[in-house]
Design an enzyme around this catalytic site. Structure first.
Site, PDB file in Angstrom:
ATOM      1  N   VAL A 105       0.842  -1.204   0.000  1.00  0.00           N
ATOM      2  CA  VAL A 105       0.000   0.000   0.000  1.00  0.00           C
ATOM      3  C   VAL A 105       0.880   1.258   0.000  1.00  0.00           C
ATOM      4  O   VAL A 105       0.379   2.361   0.101  1.00  0.00           O
ATOM      5  CB  VAL A 105      -0.949   0.023   1.228  1.00  0.00           C
ATOM      6  CG1 VAL A 105      -1.896  -1.172   1.205  1.00  0.00           C
ATOM      7  CG2 VAL A 105      -0.173   0.065   2.551  1.00  0.00           C
ATOM      8  N   ASP A 106       2.208   1.063  -0.134  1.00  0.00           N
ATOM      9  CA  ASP A 106       3.131   2.185   0.044  1.00  0.00           C
ATOM     10  C   ASP A 106       3.248   3.120  -1.153  1.00  0.00           C
ATOM     11  O   ASP A 106       3.872   4.186  -1.066  1.00  0.00           O
ATOM     12  CB  ASP A 106       4.529   1.675   0.460  1.00  0.00           C
ATOM     13  CG  ASP A 106       5.128   0.676  -0.544  1.00  0.00           C
ATOM     14  OD1 ASP A 106       4.868   0.787  -1.755  1.00  0.00           O
ATOM     15  OD2 ASP A 106       5.878  -0.220  -0.096  1.00  0.00           O
ATOM     16  N   HIS A 131      -4.194  -4.343  -2.255  1.00  0.00           N
ATOM     17  CA  HIS A 131      -4.582  -4.003  -0.875  1.00  0.00           C
ATOM     18  C   HIS A 131      -4.792  -2.513  -0.679  1.00  0.00           C
ATOM     19  O   HIS A 131      -4.885  -2.047   0.453  1.00  0.00           O
ATOM     20  CB  HIS A 131      -3.538  -4.547   0.116  1.00  0.00           C
ATOM     21  CG  HIS A 131      -3.525  -6.055   0.173  1.00  0.00           C
ATOM     22  ND1 HIS A 131      -2.520  -6.784   0.764  1.00  0.00           N
ATOM     23  CD2 HIS A 131      -4.412  -6.975  -0.279  1.00  0.00           C
ATOM     24  CE1 HIS A 131      -2.782  -8.084   0.657  1.00  0.00           C
ATOM     25  NE2 HIS A 131      -3.925  -8.222   0.020  1.00  0.00           N
ATOM     26  N   CYS A 161     -21.032  12.726   1.567  1.00  0.00           N
ATOM     27  CA  CYS A 161     -22.178  12.217   2.342  1.00  0.00           C
ATOM     28  C   CYS A 161     -22.018  12.423   3.850  1.00  0.00           C
ATOM     29  O   CYS A 161     -22.929  12.098   4.609  1.00  0.00           O
ATOM     30  CB  CYS A 161     -22.404  10.737   2.033  1.00  0.00           C
ATOM     31  SG  CYS A 161     -21.219   9.654   2.858  1.00  0.00           S
ATOM     32  N   THR A 199       7.583 -11.648  -0.981  1.00  0.00           N
ATOM     33  CA  THR A 199       6.337 -11.938  -0.254  1.00  0.00           C
ATOM     34  C   THR A 199       6.377 -13.334   0.338  1.00  0.00           C
ATOM     35  O   THR A 199       6.915 -14.253  -0.295  1.00  0.00           O
ATOM     36  CB  THR A 199       5.091 -11.772  -1.156  1.00  0.00           C
ATOM     37  OG1 THR A 199       3.918 -12.139  -0.404  1.00  0.00           O
ATOM     38  CG2 THR A 199       5.156 -12.592  -2.429  1.00  0.00           C
TER      39      THR A 199
HETATM   40  P1  OAD Z   1       5.568 -10.415   4.700  1.00  0.00           P
HETATM   41  O1  OAD Z   1       6.137  -9.570   5.791  1.00  0.00           O
HETATM   42  O2  OAD Z   1       4.672 -11.536   5.069  1.00  0.00           O
HETATM   43  O3  OAD Z   1       6.765 -11.035   3.853  1.00  0.00           O
HETATM   44  C1  OAD Z   1       7.865 -10.293   3.427  1.00  0.00           C
HETATM   45  C2  OAD Z   1       8.740 -11.208   2.595  1.00  0.00           C
HETATM   46  O4  OAD Z   1       9.777 -10.433   2.020  1.00  0.00           O
HETATM   47  C3  OAD Z   1       9.416 -12.338   3.370  1.00  0.00           C
HETATM   48  O5  OAD Z   1       9.264 -13.561   2.662  1.00  0.00           O
HETATM   49  C4  OAD Z   1      10.898 -11.918   3.418  1.00  0.00           C
HETATM   50  O6  OAD Z   1      11.778 -13.021   3.418  1.00  0.00           O
HETATM   51  C5  OAD Z   1      11.006 -11.111   2.137  1.00  0.00           C
HETATM   52  N1  OAD Z   1      12.056 -10.078   2.130  1.00  0.00           N
HETATM   53  C6  OAD Z   1      12.440  -9.243   3.122  1.00  0.00           C
HETATM   54  N2  OAD Z   1      13.383  -8.377   2.697  1.00  0.00           N
HETATM   55  C7  OAD Z   1      13.612  -8.672   1.395  1.00  0.00           C
HETATM   56  C8  OAD Z   1      14.472  -8.122   0.374  1.00  0.00           C
HETATM   57  N3  OAD Z   1      15.290  -7.096   0.611  1.00  0.00           N
HETATM   58  N4  OAD Z   1      14.412  -8.671  -0.860  1.00  0.00           N
HETATM   59  C9  OAD Z   1      13.591  -9.723  -1.127  1.00  0.00           C
HETATM   60  N5  OAD Z   1      12.760 -10.267  -0.218  1.00  0.00           N
HETATM   61  C10 OAD Z   1      12.763  -9.762   1.017  1.00  0.00           C
HETATM   62  O7  OAD Z   1       4.870  -9.415   3.665  1.00  0.00           O
HETATM   63  P2  OAD Z   1       3.784  -9.739   2.539  1.00  0.00           P
HETATM   64  O8  OAD Z   1       3.971 -11.110   1.998  1.00  0.00           O
HETATM   65  O9  OAD Z   1       3.799  -8.608   1.600  1.00  0.00           O
HETATM   66  O10 OAD Z   1      -1.832  -7.155   4.067  1.00  0.00           O
HETATM   67  O11 OAD Z   1       2.446  -9.685   3.383  1.00  0.00           O
HETATM   68  C11 OAD Z   1       1.230  -9.844   2.714  1.00  0.00           C
HETATM   69  C12 OAD Z   1       0.154  -9.005   3.360  1.00  0.00           C
HETATM   70  O12 OAD Z   1       0.092  -9.277   4.751  1.00  0.00           O
HETATM   71  C13 OAD Z   1       0.393  -7.505   3.292  1.00  0.00           C
HETATM   72  O13 OAD Z   1      -0.011  -6.926   2.083  1.00  0.00           O
HETATM   73  C14 OAD Z   1      -0.452  -7.005   4.427  1.00  0.00           C
HETATM   74  C15 OAD Z   1      -0.001  -7.999   5.472  1.00  0.00           C
HETATM   75  O14 OAD Z   1      -0.804  -8.129   6.560  1.00  0.00           O
HETATM   76  C16 OAD Z   1      -2.744  -6.282   4.510  1.00  0.00           C
HETATM   77  O15 OAD Z   1      -2.437  -5.333   5.219  1.00  0.00           O
HETATM   78  C17 OAD Z   1      -4.142  -6.585   4.076  1.00  0.00           C
END
Ligand code: OAD
Length: 251
Positions: A105-106, A131, A161, A199
Site C-alpha cells: 500500500v506504500d 490491498h 455524504c 512476499t
Molecule cells: P511479509 O512480511 O509476510 O513477507 C515479506 C517477505 O519479504 C518475506 O518472505 C521476506 O523473506 C522477504 N524479504 C524481506 N526483505 C527482502 C528483500 N530485501 N528482498 C527480497 N525479499 C525480502 O509481507 P507480505 O507477503 O507482503 O496485508 O504480506 C502480505 C500481506 O500481509 C500484506 O499486504 C499485508 C499484510 O498483513 C494487509 O495489510 C491486508
C-alpha cells in the site's frame, strides 16, 4: 545473490516468456526502509493486527486506527523507490504490456512507474494495488475516494455524504476490490511466467496469483531472501535482496 547459473537461467526464462506478471510484497520495499509484516522486526511481530487493521477496530476505536495509519502514511511519504521498483517499471515499460500486481500500500511502484515513464504514458506500468493505497482516503459509507490529509483534532468526514473517512487500504477480513482482483487473476491466467518478489505468499487471495499462472501451464521465478511455502513450486528461486537481484534479472 544466488548462483550465477540460476540467474543466467532465470534471465533466459524472462527473455523467452511471452507474457510476464509480477506479484510483489513487503520485501520489495524493505530496501526503501519500509518494515515488512512477518519477518523478525516485522509490523505484525510488534503490533496486534486485531487492534489496528480490522473493520471491527475501526468501528470500536477509530482514533487509534487512524493514528496508526496516519503515522505510517507520513513515514512512507519519506521513503523512495529502490532499484527493484525501478527495474520492474523499466521492464514493463519496455514490454509495453501491464503485469505488475502488488500487495503493498506504500505507493512506491506507482512513483517508480511515473518517474521512469517520464513523458511516455505510464498506463502499462502502473501496478494493480490489491490491498489499496495508504496515501488515499475512502468513505466508509459511500465509497468515494479522496487524497489523504494529515490527521487533525477531529477525524475526517466524507465531503459528499458526511460518512466516516478511512485510509483506502484493505483491512483484515475485508474483501478486495472485485475489479482489481479480477484483472489480476486474468493477467495471471494468461501469463506464462509469474515473478514472485518479496512476499511470504501467505495472505489470500493475493497468494493465489502465482498458483493461477502455474495451473495455467506457466512457470514461477521467486526472488526472496528466504525460502517460502512457494519456493518448491518455483522453477527457479533466486535467493537475494530484490534491489540487487531484479536489476540483474531484468536489466
Ligand atoms: P511479509 O512480511 O509476510 O513477507 C515479506 C517477505 O519479504 C518475506 O518472505 C521476506 O523473506 C522477504 N524479504 C524481506 N526483505 C527482502 C528483500 N530485501 N528482498 C527480497 N525479499 C525480502 O509481507 P507480505 O507477503 O507482503 O496485508 O504480506 C502480505 C500481506 O500481509 C500484506 O499486504 C499485508 C499484510 O498483513 C494487509 O495489510 C491486508
Amino acid at each position: 545473490m544466488s548462483g550465477t547459473s540460476a540467474l543466467h537461467d532465470a534471465r533466459a526464462m524472462v527473455q523467452g516468456a511471452r507474457r510476464v506478471v509480477a506479484l510483489t510484497g513487503a520485501g520489495i520495499s524493505a530496501e526503501s526502509g519500509v518494515p515488512t509484516f512477518r519477518d523478525a522486526g516485522g509490523l505484525w511481530r510488534k503490533y496486534r493486527v486485531e487492534e489496528l487493521a480490522t473493520p471491527e477496530a475501526l468501528l470500536r476505536d477509530p482514533r487509534t486506527v487512524w493514528e496508526w495509519y496516519d503515522h505510517r502514511r507520513s513515514f512512507l511519504a519519506t521513503c523512495e523507490p529502490n532499484p527493484a521498483h525501478r527495474a520492474l517499471a523499466r521492464f514493463f515499460l519496455r514490454r509495453g504490456t501491464g503485469g505488475l500486481i502488488t500487495q503493498n500500500v506504500d505507493g512506491l511502484h506507482t512513483r517508480a512507474a511515473l518517474e521512469e515513464a517520464g513523458d511516455r504514458a505510464p498506463n502499462a506500468v502502473l501496478p494493480i494495488e490489491l490491498h489499496g493505497a495508504i496515501a488515499r482516503d475512502r468513505c466508509n459509507s459511500c465509497g468515494v475516494r479522496a487524497p489523504g490529509e494529515p490527521l487533525g483534532d477531529s477525524l475526517p468526514r466524507c465531503a459528499r455524504c458526511g460518512g466516516m473517512r478511512r485510509p483506502d487500504v484493505v483491512l483484515f477480513g475485508e474483501a478486495l476490490d472485485g475489479t482489481s482482483l479480477a484483472r489480476a487473476q486474468s493477467m495471471a491466467a494468461s501469463a506464462d511466467l509469474c515473478l514472485v518478489i518479496g512476499t511470504t505468499a501467505e495472505v489470500y487471495p493475493a497468494a493465489a496469483i502465482p498458483w493461477t499462472t502455474l495451473h495455467s501451464g506457466g512457470h514461477i521465478i521467486e526472488v526472496n531472501i528466504q525460502t517460502t511455502s512457494l519456493t518448491s513450486a518455483a522453477s527457479i528461486a533466486l535467493q537475494g535482496k530484490a534491489g540487487e537481484v531484479l536489476p540483474a534479472l531484468l536489466g
